[in-house]
Design an enzyme around this catalytic site. Structure first.
Site, PDB file in Angstrom:
ATOM      1  CG  ASP A   1       8.862  11.260  -5.934  1.00  0.00           C
ATOM      2  OD1 ASP A   1       8.322  11.883  -4.947  1.00  0.00           O
ATOM      3  OD2 ASP A   1       9.389  12.133  -6.843  1.00  0.00           O
TER       4      ASP A   1
ATOM      5  CG  HIS B   1       1.345  12.868  -1.022  1.00  0.00           C
ATOM      6  ND1 HIS B   1       0.762  13.558  -0.555  1.00  0.00           N
ATOM      7  CD2 HIS B   1       2.220  13.243  -1.787  1.00  0.00           C
ATOM      8  CE1 HIS B   1       0.778  14.833  -0.067  1.00  0.00           C
ATOM      9  NE2 HIS B   1       2.049  14.450  -1.762  1.00  0.00           N
TER      10      HIS B   1
HETATM   11  C1  SDX Z   1       7.114  13.704  -1.977  1.00  0.00           C
HETATM   12  O1  SDX Z   1       4.194  16.828   0.789  1.00  0.00           O
HETATM   13  C2  SDX Z   1       3.883  16.712  -0.479  1.00  0.00           C
HETATM   14  O2  SDX Z   1       3.203  17.554  -2.085  1.00  0.00           O
HETATM   15  C3  SDX Z   1       4.888  16.164  -0.925  1.00  0.00           C
HETATM   16  C4  SDX Z   1       5.840  15.581  -2.618  1.00  0.00           C
HETATM   17  C5  SDX Z   1       5.603  17.131  -3.752  1.00  0.00           C
HETATM   18  O3  SDX Z   1       5.439  17.352  -4.103  1.00  0.00           O
HETATM   19  O4  SDX Z   1       5.996  18.012  -2.369  1.00  0.00           O
HETATM   20  O5  SDX Z   1       3.875  15.385  -3.431  1.00  0.00           O
HETATM   21  C6  SDX Z   1       6.492  15.181  -3.160  1.00  0.00           C
HETATM   22  O6  SDX Z   1       7.176  13.968  -1.598  1.00  0.00           O
HETATM   23  C7  SDX Z   1       5.794  12.404  -2.746  1.00  0.00           C
HETATM   24  C8  SDX Z   1       6.223  11.273  -1.732  1.00  0.00           C
HETATM   25  C9  SDX Z   1       7.782  10.830  -2.379  1.00  0.00           C
HETATM   26  N1  SDX Z   1       8.186   9.802  -0.834  1.00  0.00           N
HETATM   27  C10 SDX Z   1       7.644   8.470  -1.647  1.00  0.00           C
HETATM   28  O7  SDX Z   1       7.318   7.958  -1.895  1.00  0.00           O
HETATM   29  C11 SDX Z   1       8.443   8.052   0.147  1.00  0.00           C
HETATM   30  C12 SDX Z   1       7.493   6.357   0.103  1.00  0.00           C
HETATM   31  N2  SDX Z   1       6.828   6.652   1.143  1.00  0.00           N
HETATM   32  C13 SDX Z   1       6.463   6.827   2.304  1.00  0.00           C
HETATM   33  O8  SDX Z   1       7.547   7.272   2.777  1.00  0.00           O
HETATM   34  C14 SDX Z   1       5.236   7.845   2.851  1.00  0.00           C
HETATM   35  O9  SDX Z   1       3.798   7.681   2.043  1.00  0.00           O
HETATM   36  C15 SDX Z   1       5.051   9.226   2.695  1.00  0.00           C
HETATM   37  C16 SDX Z   1       6.470  10.015   3.843  1.00  0.00           C
HETATM   38  C17 SDX Z   1       4.971   9.722   1.297  1.00  0.00           C
HETATM   39  C18 SDX Z   1       3.914   9.696   4.066  1.00  0.00           C
HETATM   40  O10 SDX Z   1       4.112   9.474   5.403  1.00  0.00           O
HETATM   41  P1  SDX Z   1       3.520   9.920   6.127  1.00  0.00           P
HETATM   42  O11 SDX Z   1       1.803  10.760   5.638  1.00  0.00           O
HETATM   43  O12 SDX Z   1       4.059   9.594   7.515  1.00  0.00           O
HETATM   44  O13 SDX Z   1       2.258   8.042   6.133  1.00  0.00           O
HETATM   45  P2  SDX Z   1       3.124   7.377   7.233  1.00  0.00           P
HETATM   46  O14 SDX Z   1       4.365   6.917   7.372  1.00  0.00           O
HETATM   47  O15 SDX Z   1       2.749   7.561   8.238  1.00  0.00           O
HETATM   48  O16 SDX Z   1       2.248   5.487   6.426  1.00  0.00           O
HETATM   49  C19 SDX Z   1       1.036   5.667   7.390  1.00  0.00           C
HETATM   50  C20 SDX Z   1       0.632   3.928   7.002  1.00  0.00           C
HETATM   51  C21 SDX Z   1       1.889   3.062   7.445  1.00  0.00           C
HETATM   52  O17 SDX Z   1       1.477   2.320   7.476  1.00  0.00           O
HETATM   53  P3  SDX Z   1       0.861   1.402   9.914  1.00  0.00           P
HETATM   54  O18 SDX Z   1       2.628   1.440  10.359  1.00  0.00           O
HETATM   55  O19 SDX Z   1      -0.592   2.338   8.964  1.00  0.00           O
HETATM   56  O20 SDX Z   1       0.288  -0.187   9.304  1.00  0.00           O
HETATM   57  O21 SDX Z   1       1.024   3.550   5.123  1.00  0.00           O
HETATM   58  C22 SDX Z   1       2.073   2.961   4.916  1.00  0.00           C
HETATM   59  C23 SDX Z   1       3.057   3.314   6.512  1.00  0.00           C
HETATM   60  O22 SDX Z   1       3.252   1.639   6.732  1.00  0.00           O
HETATM   61  N3  SDX Z   1       2.700   3.897   4.207  1.00  0.00           N
HETATM   62  C24 SDX Z   1       3.588   2.341   3.335  1.00  0.00           C
HETATM   63  C25 SDX Z   1       4.045   3.435   2.078  1.00  0.00           C
HETATM   64  N4  SDX Z   1       4.023   4.535   3.085  1.00  0.00           N
HETATM   65  C26 SDX Z   1       2.712   5.118   3.534  1.00  0.00           C
HETATM   66  N5  SDX Z   1       3.298   1.158   3.142  1.00  0.00           N
HETATM   67  C27 SDX Z   1       3.916   1.181   1.926  1.00  0.00           C
HETATM   68  N6  SDX Z   1       5.132   1.392   1.216  1.00  0.00           N
HETATM   69  C28 SDX Z   1       4.438   3.340   1.072  1.00  0.00           C
HETATM   70  N7  SDX Z   1       5.594   3.939  -0.017  1.00  0.00           N
END
Ligand code: SDX
Length: 376
Positions: A313, A259
């Site tokens: 989710d 998140h």
């Molecule tokens: C919702 O914003 C809200 O409030 C949204 C929500 C709401 O109520 O409206 O809470 C609802 O949308 C929840 C999120 C649902 N999405 C997912 O579950 C999709 C999977 N999650 C990721 O895509 C990600 O965590 C996000 C999009 C939710 C957040 O992404 P960020 O803040 O842009 O973080 P990032 O992609 O830059 O990741 C930072 C690091 C990375 O590693 P490094 O490159 O630094 O080594 O964390 C890792 C990412 O690879 N990472 C994950 C991960 N999420 C982040 N690694 C594995 N699995 C994951 N899910």
């Protein structure tokens, strides 16, 4: 010129009095009330009143608000024909985005942006999204439409129209809690989308339509469907650890985790985990919950140090599956709930509006000569 913040990460875009999130402590409050209190004691209708009015209703106010929603359950004349003319294989999120937009054509003052008008339009959309979803599902399944029952709550009525029979009280209650938990969440992408659009003084229907388009994305509301696909892909509890580690090794994102704001456990996931566990036991789906718990344990070891925990989710997927919702209605159910929050934010935006128009750091060339076609 300050440095651009990619994805507006860390940027405070506005002030709000609707919901508060502490990402470090895993706190979520709607109008100052902890989400756990609302999940345990409130209902979706009461929570929407809270979000739209900034306080809980008294008994008479809740009864009146509920009646205002229920009298709008049925679609305006002409909408049903429009719905039944859609391709049966249309995707539900594309359908609901299209039909919410179409609702504006049955409103004689679609662009009225005074607060009472915005509330009325919000009621139209809040009441009719469940009807549109249930009608479309019955239509695409070749089943007769089931008319709404004004004696039922939003959650009860949706399941009734969808399945053609009254839901078990545990199922209706579970869905109602899910709607409360999903109703609002600060400046998430779809809420921000709605507010940016509304800041041009457009209209409620356009704002909610745009927000639906945003929520559809797999990085946002679409993740709950992605979680279920993942759970179905993992062949067994024993295969879970390898599946997760292989995806992490490929830098694939595990749906339902991580998140932008929460760097600790999403407080909504805490409640949804309990709901998922209880419903899985009730419906003979305990293996689904055990697989989910195993994924969580593997992720805790592998990536919790990076602040990656289950989000809203992750356990809602198992919950929706146990309630009996078709997979491609998982994200549309998120729409049912979030219309409450989106509308609250649209009204807040219009109460103290300033056009959103950020600057941008241009990195392209300057002084480029126009080359005539003959010279290209
Ligand atoms: C919702 O914003 C809200 O409030 C949204 C929500 C709401 O109520 O409206 O809470 C609802 O949308 C929840 C999120 C649902 N999405 C997912 O579950 C999709 C999977 N999650 C990721 O895509 C990600 O965590 C996000 C999009 C939710 C957040 O992404 P960020 O803040 O842009 O973080 P990032 O992609 O830059 O990741 C930072 C690091 C990375 O590693 P490094 O490159 O630094 O080594 O964390 C890792 C990412 O690879 N990472 C994950 C991960 N999420 C982040 N690694 C594995 N699995 C994951 N899910």
């Amino acid at each position: 010129m300050p440095m651009a913040s990619k994805g507006l990460e860390g940027i405070v875009a506005a002030e709000t009095k609707i919901s508060f999130i502490d990402g470090e402590k895993g706190v979520l409050e709607y109008i100052g009330i902890p989400i756990g209190e609302l999940a345990s004691h409130s209902t979706f209708e009461e929570t929407v009143f809270l979000l739209w009015n900034g306080r809980l209703p008294n008994k008479a106010e809740l009864a009146a608000f509920t009646a205002e929603i229920r009298k709008r359950y049925e679609l305006p004349a002409g909408m049903e024909q429009r719905l039944l003319a859609l391709p049966r294989d249309a995707k539900p999120m594309h359908m609901i985005r299209t039909m919410v937009s179409a609702l504006s054509m049955h409103d004689h003052t679609p662009d009225a942006n005074d607060i009472p008008s915005l509330r009325s339009k919000a009621l139209n959309i809040l009441a009719r999204v469940p009807t549109l979803l249930a009608y479309f599902h019955r239509y695409r399944s070749g089943m007769p439409l089931v008319r709404p029952d004004v004696n039922l709550s939003v959650a009860e009525n949706f399941l009734y129209m969808l399945n053609g029979e009254r839901a078990k009280p545990t199922m209706a209650k579970a869905l109602d809690v899910c709607l409360v938990l999903h109703a609002d969440h600060g400046f998430n992408n779809s809420t921000f989308t709605a507010r940016v659009l509304m800041s041009t003084q457009s209209d409620m229907y356009s704002a909610i339509t745009a927000a639906i388009g945003s929520l559809k994305g797999p990085l946002h509301g679409g993740a709950n469907e992605g979680v279920m696909v993942m759970l179905n892909e993992i062949p067994s509890l024993e295969a879970t650890e390898k599946y997760v580690l292989d995806k992490l090794a490929k830098k694939d994102k595990i749906m339902g985790f991580g998140h932008r704001i929460y760097k600790s456990y999403d407080p909504r996931a805490t409640h949804l985990q309990v709901l998922a566990k209880d419903l899985a036991a009730e419906t003979g789906n305990s293996s689904l919950f055990e697989k989910s718990k195993k994924i969580e344990d593997v992720m805790a070891t592998a990536v919790a140090a990076k602040g990656i925990y289950p989000n809203v989710d992750f356990y809602s997927a198992t919950t929706y599956h146990c309630i009996g919702l078709p997979l491609d209605l998982f994200t549309p159910v998120f729409v049912i709930a979030r219309v409450g929050g989106w509308a609250a934010h649209v009204i807040e935006q219009m109460s103290d509006n300033r056009l959103f128009r950020p600057d941008v750091d241009y990195k392209g060339p300057h002084g480029v000569k126009y080359t005539p076609m003959s010279a290209r």
